[in-house]
Design a protein around this motif. Structure first.
Motif, PDB file in Angstrom:
ATOM      1  N   ALA A  18       4.148   7.194 -14.567  1.00  0.00           N
ATOM      2  CA  ALA A  18       5.359   7.087 -15.380  1.00  0.00           C
ATOM      3  C   ALA A  18       5.819   8.457 -15.868  1.00  0.00           C
ATOM      4  N   LEU A  19       4.885   9.259 -16.362  1.00  0.00           N
ATOM      5  CA  LEU A  19       5.237  10.594 -16.856  1.00  0.00           C
ATOM      6  C   LEU A  19       5.707  11.501 -15.728  1.00  0.00           C
ATOM      7  N   LEU A  20       5.005  11.451 -14.599  1.00  0.00           N
ATOM      8  CA  LEU A  20       5.399  12.298 -13.474  1.00  0.00           C
ATOM      9  C   LEU A  20       6.771  11.896 -12.944  1.00  0.00           C
ATOM     10  N   SER A  21       7.056  10.602 -12.915  1.00  0.00           N
ATOM     11  CA  SER A  21       8.371  10.132 -12.480  1.00  0.00           C
ATOM     12  C   SER A  21       9.460  10.649 -13.397  1.00  0.00           C
ATOM     13  N   TYR A  22       9.172  10.666 -14.689  1.00  0.00           N
ATOM     14  CA  TYR A  22      10.144  11.182 -15.660  1.00  0.00           C
ATOM     15  C   TYR A  22      10.475  12.641 -15.364  1.00  0.00           C
ATOM     16  N   PHE A  23       9.455  13.464 -15.182  1.00  0.00           N
ATOM     17  CA  PHE A  23       9.703  14.893 -14.948  1.00  0.00           C
ATOM     18  C   PHE A  23      10.349  15.132 -13.581  1.00  0.00           C
ATOM     19  N   TYR A  24       9.985  14.327 -12.591  1.00  0.00           N
ATOM     20  CA  TYR A  24      10.554  14.511 -11.253  1.00  0.00           C
ATOM     21  C   TYR A  24      12.022  14.085 -11.209  1.00  0.00           C
ATOM     22  N   LEU A  25      12.350  12.992 -11.862  1.00  0.00           N
ATOM     23  CA  LEU A  25      13.701  12.436 -11.776  1.00  0.00           C
ATOM     24  C   LEU A  25      14.709  13.142 -12.671  1.00  0.00           C
ATOM     25  N   ARG A  26      14.256  14.056 -13.495  1.00  0.00           N
ATOM     26  CA  ARG A  26      15.202  14.809 -14.340  1.00  0.00           C
ATOM     27  C   ARG A  26      16.159  15.641 -13.493  1.00  0.00           C
ATOM     28  N   ASN A  27      15.702  16.144 -12.356  1.00  0.00           N
ATOM     29  CA  ASN A  27      16.522  16.953 -11.465  1.00  0.00           C
ATOM     30  C   ASN A  27      16.544  16.338 -10.072  1.00  0.00           C
ATOM     31  N   GLU A  28      17.509  16.733  -9.285  1.00  0.00           N
ATOM     32  CA  GLU A  28      17.582  16.276  -7.901  1.00  0.00           C
ATOM     33  C   GLU A  28      16.815  17.253  -7.013  1.00  0.00           C
ATOM     34  N   TYR A  29      15.918  16.697  -6.188  1.00  0.00           N
ATOM     35  CA  TYR A  29      15.089  17.526  -5.325  1.00  0.00           C
ATOM     36  C   TYR A  29      15.182  17.039  -3.887  1.00  0.00           C
ATOM     37  N   GLU A  30      14.918  17.958  -2.975  1.00  0.00           N
ATOM     38  CA  GLU A  30      14.842  17.594  -1.571  1.00  0.00           C
ATOM     39  C   GLU A  30      13.531  16.853  -1.307  1.00  0.00           C
ATOM     40  N   PRO A  31      13.475  16.060  -0.224  1.00  0.00           N
ATOM     41  CA  PRO A  31      12.260  15.266   0.053  1.00  0.00           C
ATOM     42  C   PRO A  31      10.980  16.093   0.151  1.00  0.00           C
ATOM     43  N   ASN A  32      11.082  17.325   0.683  1.00  0.00           N
ATOM     44  CA  ASN A  32       9.862  18.122   0.829  1.00  0.00           C
ATOM     45  C   ASN A  32       9.271  18.514  -0.525  1.00  0.00           C
ATOM     46  N   THR A  33      10.106  18.522  -1.578  1.00  0.00           N
ATOM     47  CA  THR A  33       9.583  18.823  -2.914  1.00  0.00           C
ATOM     48  C   THR A  33       8.624  17.736  -3.369  1.00  0.00           C
ATOM     49  N   LEU A  34       8.955  16.489  -3.072  1.00  0.00           N
ATOM     50  CA  LEU A  34       8.076  15.385  -3.447  1.00  0.00           C
ATOM     51  C   LEU A  34       6.711  15.530  -2.787  1.00  0.00           C
ATOM     52  N   ILE A  35       6.697  15.984  -1.548  1.00  0.00           N
ATOM     53  CA  ILE A  35       5.428  16.203  -0.851  1.00  0.00           C
ATOM     54  C   ILE A  35       4.600  17.261  -1.587  1.00  0.00           C
ATOM     55  N   GLN A  36       5.251  18.333  -2.022  1.00  0.00           N
ATOM     56  CA  GLN A  36       4.555  19.391  -2.752  1.00  0.00           C
ATOM     57  C   GLN A  36       4.050  18.882  -4.107  1.00  0.00           C
ATOM     58  N   VAL A  37       4.836  18.021  -4.744  1.00  0.00           N
ATOM     59  CA  VAL A  37       4.428  17.451  -6.032  1.00  0.00           C
ATOM     60  C   VAL A  37       3.189  16.576  -5.852  1.00  0.00           C
ATOM     61  N   ILE A  38       3.198  15.731  -4.823  1.00  0.00           N
ATOM     62  CA  ILE A  38       2.038  14.877  -4.543  1.00  0.00           C
ATOM     63  C   ILE A  38       0.815  15.736  -4.220  1.00  0.00           C
ATOM     64  N   ARG A  39       1.037  16.798  -3.477  1.00  0.00           N
ATOM     65  CA  ARG A  39      -0.059  17.713  -3.140  1.00  0.00           C
ATOM     66  C   ARG A  39      -0.665  18.319  -4.410  1.00  0.00           C
ATOM     67  N   ALA A  40       0.183  18.752  -5.331  1.00  0.00           N
ATOM     68  CA  ALA A  40      -0.313  19.308  -6.595  1.00  0.00           C
ATOM     69  C   ALA A  40      -1.073  18.252  -7.386  1.00  0.00           C
ATOM     70  N   PHE A  41      -0.589  17.006  -7.368  1.00  0.00           N
ATOM     71  CA  PHE A  41      -1.255  15.899  -8.060  1.00  0.00           C
ATOM     72  C   PHE A  41      -2.662  15.685  -7.501  1.00  0.00           C
ATOM     73  N   VAL A  42      -2.787  15.678  -6.191  1.00  0.00           N
ATOM     74  CA  VAL A  42      -4.089  15.457  -5.537  1.00  0.00           C
ATOM     75  C   VAL A  42      -5.043  16.614  -5.838  1.00  0.00           C
ATOM     76  N   ILE A  43      -4.532  17.840  -5.809  1.00  0.00           N
ATOM     77  CA  ILE A  43      -5.366  19.008  -6.130  1.00  0.00           C
ATOM     78  C   ILE A  43      -5.920  18.878  -7.545  1.00  0.00           C
ATOM     79  N   GLY A  44      -5.066  18.475  -8.481  1.00  0.00           N
ATOM     80  CA  GLY A  44      -5.513  18.289  -9.853  1.00  0.00           C
ATOM     81  C   GLY A  44      -6.579  17.218  -9.973  1.00  0.00           C
ATOM     82  N   ALA A  45      -6.407  16.126  -9.223  1.00  0.00           N
ATOM     83  CA  ALA A  45      -7.388  15.039  -9.267  1.00  0.00           C
ATOM     84  C   ALA A  45      -8.748  15.499  -8.755  1.00  0.00           C
ATOM     85  N   LEU A  46      -8.753  16.273  -7.680  1.00  0.00           N
ATOM     86  CA  LEU A  46     -10.021  16.749  -7.105  1.00  0.00           C
ATOM     87  C   LEU A  46     -10.730  17.745  -8.018  1.00  0.00           C
ATOM     88  N   LEU A  47      -9.964  18.391  -8.891  1.00  0.00           N
ATOM     89  CA  LEU A  47     -10.553  19.386  -9.791  1.00  0.00           C
ATOM     90  C   LEU A  47     -11.499  18.766 -10.812  1.00  0.00           C
TER      91      LEU A  47
END
Length: 220
Positions: A18-47
């Motif tokens: 819910a929080l990540l959706s809020y920050f992502y949807l505040r601005n318009e992004y290209e589809p490849n940005t979402l991939i980078q966001v998910i990648r950052a999310f996964v990196i954080g989880a593995l940490l």
């Protein structure tokens, strides 16, 4: 996978999504940005896993006997440094930032990945009844530390020389200070802690969202 496990994982992930959706949807992004966001999310989880091993080792060696050392050392400095290092090495160096808000988005994503993995482990240990409290405190606080870190790192992206160094220093020092104070409150105040932690969380939300509004739509 049992129904209870699915419910627990859903409860653990829901506030972060819910929080990540809020920050992502505040601005318009290209589809490849979402991939980078998910990648950052996964990196954080593995940490979460190496951090937990290090913290357990410090506890086992009785190196964390003082509350302020636990709060500002084991929790704040260790967690925020590694999040900062991965945000810098895996995102900042390779992903173009159009505005300072891009730093906020990636910082929040990485921190929420960390918070989600941590939340799953805690809910497995404590039960789903603690999900609401963890959503309001640990999960949201991690998100806001990431927002602050990302704001300053995003501000540093196109700066040079001393100004760049100042922003980079703030991107690690300020989250550690806020995280340490948050943990110190929870560790040292045992009676009526709600009267201290709730105003602190309001301050943290105000501070992070003011950085968000300042960065939104402005060049770094």
């Amino acid at each position: 996978m049992g129904t209870k496990v699915i419910a627990l994982i859903t409860a653990a992930l829901a506030p972060a999504i819910a929080l990540l959706s809020y920050f992502y949807l505040r601005n318009e992004y290209e589809p490849n940005t979402l991939i980078q966001v998910i990648r950052a999310f996964v990196i954080g989880a593995l940490l979460v896993f190496p951090i937990m091993v290090l913290q357990y080792a410090l506890e086992a060696e009785s190196l964390l006997t003082l509350d302020w050392v636990k709060a500002f050392g084991s929790a704040a400095a260790m967690e925020e440094f590694f999040k900062w290092f991965l945000l810098y090495s895996a995102v900042y160096r390779f992903v173009p930032f159009q505005t300072r808000y891009d730093g906020i988005l990636y910082g929040a994503a990485l921190s929420l990945g960390f918070a989600s993995a941590e939340n799953i482990m805690y809910l497995m240990a404590l039960g789903i009844d603690s999900a609401l409290g963890r959503a309001f405190l640990p999960v949201s606080s991690h998100a806001l530390f990431g927002v602050v870190m990302g704001y300053y790192m995003g501000s540093a992206k196109k700066q040079e020389n001393r100004r760049h160094l100042l922003w980079m220093l703030l991107s690690i020092i300020v989250p550690i200070a806020l995280h340490g104070l948050y943990d110190y409150i929870l560790l040292t105040i045992h009676e009526n802690v709600v009267y201290i932690i709730v105003p602190f969380m309001f301050f943290l939300w105000w501070f992070a969202l003011s950085r968000t509004k300042k960065a939104d739509g402005k060049t770094a």
